[in-house]
Design a protein around this motif. Structure first.
Motif, short mmCIF file in Angstrom:
data_model
loop_
_atom_site.label_atom_id
_atom_site.label_comp_id
_atom_site.label_asym_id
_atom_site.label_seq_id
_atom_site.Cartn_x
_atom_site.Cartn_y
_atom_site.Cartn_z
N PRO A 148 16.68 8.60 -18.10
CA PRO A 148 16.34 7.48 -17.05
C PRO A 148 15.09 7.79 -16.33
N ILE A 149 14.99 9.23 -16.21
CA ILE A 149 13.95 9.48 -15.24
C ILE A 149 13.14 10.79 -15.84
N VAL A 150 11.77 10.40 -16.09
CA VAL A 150 10.86 11.50 -16.78
C VAL A 150 9.90 12.09 -15.87
N CYS A 151 9.75 13.21 -15.56
CA CYS A 151 8.89 13.62 -14.55
C CYS A 151 7.72 14.67 -15.48
N CYS A 152 6.55 14.35 -15.10
CA CYS A 152 5.75 14.97 -15.66
C CYS A 152 4.41 15.26 -14.82
N GLY A 153 3.52 16.12 -15.46
CA GLY A 153 2.38 16.26 -14.45
C GLY A 153 0.87 16.48 -15.44
N HIS A 154 0.12 17.26 -15.29
CA HIS A 154 -0.82 17.48 -16.09
C HIS A 154 -2.18 16.64 -15.90
N THR A 155 -1.94 15.38 -15.34
CA THR A 155 -3.34 14.56 -15.21
C THR A 155 -3.74 14.59 -13.75
N HIS A 156 -2.94 15.25 -12.76
CA HIS A 156 -3.36 15.36 -11.40
C HIS A 156 -3.39 13.89 -10.74
N ILE A 157 -3.10 13.00 -11.25
CA ILE A 157 -3.19 11.63 -10.62
C ILE A 157 -1.80 11.21 -10.34
N PRO A 158 -1.34 10.79 -9.08
CA PRO A 158 -0.05 10.62 -8.80
C PRO A 158 0.40 8.98 -9.49
N ARG A 159 1.44 8.98 -10.04
CA ARG A 159 2.01 7.74 -10.49
C ARG A 159 3.47 7.84 -10.63
N LEU A 160 4.03 6.52 -10.26
CA LEU A 160 5.31 6.06 -10.44
C LEU A 160 5.30 4.85 -11.34
N ILE A 161 6.05 4.85 -12.38
CA ILE A 161 6.00 3.83 -13.38
C ILE A 161 7.31 3.49 -13.71
N ARG A 162 7.72 2.12 -13.93
CA ARG A 162 8.97 1.66 -14.34
C ARG A 162 8.75 0.90 -15.76
N LEU A 163 9.47 1.19 -16.88
CA LEU A 163 9.35 0.54 -17.91
C LEU A 163 10.28 -0.57 -18.05
N ARG A 164 9.77 -1.81 -18.21
CA ARG A 164 10.74 -2.84 -18.30
C ARG A 164 11.74 -2.77 -19.53
N GLU A 165 11.37 -2.42 -20.67
CA GLU A 165 12.24 -2.36 -21.82
C GLU A 165 13.22 -1.55 -21.76
N THR A 166 13.14 -0.47 -21.09
CA THR A 166 14.05 0.70 -21.05
C THR A 166 14.73 0.85 -19.73
N GLY A 177 -2.70 21.61 -5.97
CA GLY A 177 -3.97 22.46 -5.87
C GLY A 177 -5.33 21.99 -6.26
N LEU A 178 -5.55 20.92 -7.03
CA LEU A 178 -7.02 20.54 -7.71
C LEU A 178 -6.81 19.01 -7.75
N PRO A 179 -7.56 18.30 -6.81
CA PRO A 179 -7.45 16.91 -6.94
C PRO A 179 -8.25 16.10 -7.85
N SER A 180 -9.18 16.97 -8.70
CA SER A 180 -10.00 16.54 -9.55
C SER A 180 -10.45 17.49 -10.50
N TYR A 181 -10.97 16.95 -11.56
CA TYR A 181 -11.35 17.87 -12.71
C TYR A 181 -12.13 17.14 -13.90
N GLU A 182 -12.93 17.89 -14.65
CA GLU A 182 -13.35 17.48 -15.86
C GLU A 182 -12.85 18.12 -17.20
N ASP A 183 -12.50 17.50 -18.19
CA ASP A 183 -12.17 18.05 -19.46
C ASP A 183 -12.74 17.23 -20.64
N ASP A 184 -12.65 18.24 -21.75
CA ASP A 184 -13.22 17.17 -22.92
C ASP A 184 -12.18 17.15 -24.02
N HIS A 185 -11.04 17.15 -23.61
CA HIS A 185 -9.92 16.79 -24.71
C HIS A 185 -9.34 15.26 -24.28
N PRO A 186 -9.33 14.16 -24.89
CA PRO A 186 -9.58 14.17 -26.19
C PRO A 186 -11.24 13.81 -26.52
N HIS A 187 -11.88 13.81 -25.52
CA HIS A 187 -13.25 13.52 -25.12
C HIS A 187 -13.58 14.01 -23.88
#
Length: 249
Positions: A148-166, A177-187
């Protein structure tokens, strides 16, 4: 039940100390850590020393994995800085972290997606920046995870999302500790929270329903910015001071 969710400390011990001070006031029943703990041009060993003592359930982030699995000569600049400063005790602690954690029957913890620590769940990269994915993309990237609840990180952007279907809730607490960054994956792209605050989230169960709170804390981000500049990373310096990515002007 009150659960604190933290992620992506990236060796910023000053931001972590601000979170710890706030946690003492909030007094959660448990704190969970979604990974990417120490990589960065800041204070990797000082951060690891604190985390070793907390005994928090800790997910292994992609940068944590790089540090314990990749040859030193193949590490990028950010990870190389950390590996040169970590003690054997801290590396042993990183090795003890888990790829994913099923905290309860309700709550599943991962760093990226349930099956990939280096893939975004709550952001989709199209063009130069990330944005909120649509529900079909989110359901696909859950790879059949039904908690029912999936907690994830990695993006550094706060989100709270509810999926209507499930009816599932996806929680991303943002980055301590790091509010922004640049990455080259997937581009090549940027992730920018737009403010320098240390971020984490609280989940509180109230009669079977869960309420959620984003926390954005002030700390001495100018000192963190100066440390990054001193260690040869003007890109991190601007990120830490402003929440936007790039070198200081």
């Amino acid at each position: 039940m009150k659960i604190a969710v933290i992620s992506d400390i990236h060796g910023n011990v000053l931001a972590l100390e601000a979170v710890l001070a706030d946690l003492r006031m909030e007094a959660p029943d448990i704190v969970v850590n979604l990974g990417d703990c120490v990589s960065g041009p800041l204070w990797p060993e000082e951060t690891a020393a604190i985390l070793r003592e907390t005994a928090w359930p800790t997910v292994r982030g992609n940068h944590d994995r790089f540090l314990i699995e990749d040859p030193v000569e193949k590490l990028g600049q950010t990870d190389a800085f950390a590996i040169e400063r970590l003690t054997a005790e801290s590396l042993e602690w990183l090795t003890s972290t888990q790829p994913v954690i099923r905290l309860t029957e309700e709550i599943f913890l991962c760093h990226g997606t349930p099956d990939d620590d280096d893939r975004y769940l709550t952001e989709k990269v199209e063009g130069p920046k990330g944005h909120l994915p649509d529900e079909d993309n989110l359901l696909e990237d859950l790879k059949g995870e039904t908690s029912p609840i999936v907690c994830c990180g990695h993006t550094h952007i706060p989100r709270l999302i509810r999926l209507r279907e499930t009816g599932q809730i996806l929680l991303n607490p943002g980055s301590v500790g790091l509010p922004s960054y640049e990455d080259d994956h997937p581009h090549r792209h940027k992730m920018e929270s737009g403010s320098p605050h240390a971020r984490y989230a609280l989940m509180t169960s109230n009669g079977g329903a869960w309420n959620f709170q984003d926390k954005a804390l002030s700390y001495d981000w100018d000192a963190a910015s100066r440390e990054a500049e001193k260690n040869g990373r003007p890109d991190w310096s601007r990120s830490l001071a402003r929440g936007f990515y790039g070198p200081l002007s």
